[in-house]
Design an enzyme around this catalytic site. Structure first.
Site, PDB file in Angstrom:
ATOM      1  N   LEU A  17       0.807  -1.214   0.000  1.00  0.00           N
ATOM      2  CA  LEU A  17       0.000   0.000   0.000  1.00  0.00           C
ATOM      3  C   LEU A  17       0.843   1.268   0.000  1.00  0.00           C
ATOM      4  CD1 LEU A  17      -2.700  -1.119   2.579  1.00  0.00           C
ATOM      5  CD2 LEU A  17      -3.124  -0.561   0.187  1.00  0.00           C
ATOM      6  N   SER A  18       2.138   1.132   0.097  1.00  0.00           N
ATOM      7  CA  SER A  18       3.002   2.311   0.183  1.00  0.00           C
ATOM      8  C   SER A  18       2.817   3.290  -0.983  1.00  0.00           C
ATOM      9  CB  SER A  18       4.466   1.891   0.310  1.00  0.00           C
ATOM     10  OG  SER A  18       4.702   1.295   1.564  1.00  0.00           O
ATOM     11  N   THR A  62      11.349  -2.296   3.963  1.00  0.00           N
ATOM     12  CA  THR A  62      10.491  -3.219   4.684  1.00  0.00           C
ATOM     13  C   THR A  62      11.182  -4.564   4.826  1.00  0.00           C
ATOM     14  OG1 THR A  62       8.223  -4.081   4.816  1.00  0.00           O
ATOM     15  CG2 THR A  62       9.219  -3.978   2.620  1.00  0.00           C
ATOM     16  N   LYS A  66      15.488  -4.155   7.126  1.00  0.00           N
ATOM     17  CA  LYS A  66      15.578  -2.994   8.004  1.00  0.00           C
ATOM     18  C   LYS A  66      16.909  -2.913   8.749  1.00  0.00           C
ATOM     19  CE  LYS A  66      10.647  -2.244   8.560  1.00  0.00           C
ATOM     20  NZ  LYS A  66       9.550  -1.947   9.506  1.00  0.00           N
ATOM     21  N   ASP A 102       9.060   3.811  12.428  1.00  0.00           N
ATOM     22  CA  ASP A 102       8.148   2.802  12.968  1.00  0.00           C
ATOM     23  C   ASP A 102       7.707   3.142  14.383  1.00  0.00           C
ATOM     24  OD1 ASP A 102       7.899   1.056  10.785  1.00  0.00           O
ATOM     25  OD2 ASP A 102       9.752   0.016  11.284  1.00  0.00           O
ATOM     26  N   GLU A 149      10.263 -15.554  20.254  1.00  0.00           N
ATOM     27  CA  GLU A 149      10.874 -15.843  18.960  1.00  0.00           C
ATOM     28  C   GLU A 149      10.766 -17.333  18.631  1.00  0.00           C
ATOM     29  OE1 GLU A 149      11.681 -15.083  16.253  1.00  0.00           O
ATOM     30  OE2 GLU A 149      12.469 -13.054  16.152  1.00  0.00           O
ATOM     31  N   GLY A 242      -2.150  -3.053  11.943  1.00  0.00           N
ATOM     32  CA  GLY A 242      -1.123  -2.041  11.766  1.00  0.00           C
ATOM     33  C   GLY A 242      -1.377  -0.978  10.715  1.00  0.00           C
TER      34      GLY A 242
END
Length: 279
Positions: A17-18, A62, A66, A102, A149, A242
């Site tokens: 969607l960026s 993304t 990162k 972020d 994790e 998010g």
């Protein structure tokens, strides 16, 4: 006015969607610019990423890059250096500089939704965005962090937790294998891609962990209601995905690139429109 060129880099990049978000933000602020999507495999990163740095005025980063892009940059913002994560890069005559928006996006999103950070936070996932969430929560009132994790990523999580404990005090951060954790949380955060389209039938934690959380935030925004959020809401827990965070962090990137700011009402409307554009 010279046309600006931006883009997002990731693998896999899929439907993002960026471009929709940044095109709208640039239109709102009168910026003449275009925004592209750049899929780079890990094998191509060393050769293709420097080319993009030479071509673009700025970019977003993304999963899974990162942390991987940091050595390519001339400078890092203090927050990016501290968090060990970059999701926004500016390219100017003075060189390249990495930032992370972020944390800004996350905090603004939960605040807008009326979700408090609380004292005990559980973060599933210890990649770039997970590290930002941990630091952001500790900076905004959290006292203890449970880091969850997968088994093969536990050593990396332990190393990160050690650095957190050195800064905030022993016992602040504890590491658990995700499948073995059964503790409670004021806030449960999914910072992993688990549950993201097309694997929408996956949930990062078991029902017992969700039941023991007061609030839930899932950084995944596609689908509009992840299985984690669906389960939390069915249990009566306030929970959001998010999407609002995605728009807030994009707005912060535009502030870095072009010095522009946006009304919160425009951010909320854009987030709502984004859900209509999920394919």
């Amino acid at each position: 006015m010279t046309k600006k060129h931006y883009g997002v880099v990731g693998h896999p990049i899929g439907h993002t969607l960026s471009p929709f978000i940044h095109t709208r933000l640039m239109k709102l602020s009168g910026i003449d610019g275009e925004y592209g999507v750049y899929h780079i495999t890990p094998e191509e990163l060393d050769t293709e990423f420097p080319k993009l740095l030479a071509e673009l005025d700025g970019m977003n980063i993304t999963i899974p890059y990162k942390q991987a892009v940091m050595p390519f940059l001339d400078k890092l913002d203090d927050t990016a250096r501290l968090y060990g994560s970059v999701n926004t890069i500016s390219v100017t005559k003075d060189g390249t500089k990495g930032y992370t928006t972020d944390g800004i996006g996350f905090f603004d999103a939960v605040k807008n939704a009326g979700i408090p950070i609380g004292e005990s936070v559980t973060v599933a996932g210890c990649g770039g965005v997970g590290r930002v969430f941990v630091n952001s929560c500790l900076a905004n009132g959290a006292k203890t962090i449970n880091i969850l994790e997968q088994k093969n990523f536990i050593p990396n999580a332990i190393s990160f937790a050690r650095s957190i404990n050195e800064r905030f005090g022993e016992g602040t951060a504890k590491v658990f294998e995700a499948s073995a954790f059964d503790g409670r949380s004021d806030l449960l955060i999914n910072a992993s891609p688990v549950g993201m389209y097309p694997n929408t039938d996956a949930c990062v934690v078991g029902d017992d962990v969700i039941e023991k959380a007061d609030y839930v935030f899932d950084a995944v925004y596609n689908p509009s209601e992840t299985l984690l959020v669906m389960k939390a809401r069915a249990m009566g827990k306030p929970a959001i995905t998010g999407m609002t965070m995605l728009v807030y962090q994009a707005a912060a990137a535009q502030t870095i690139w072009n010095g522009i700011h946006f009304d919160p009402e425009d951010i909320i409307k854009l987030a709502d429109d984004c859900y209509k554009n999920i394919k």
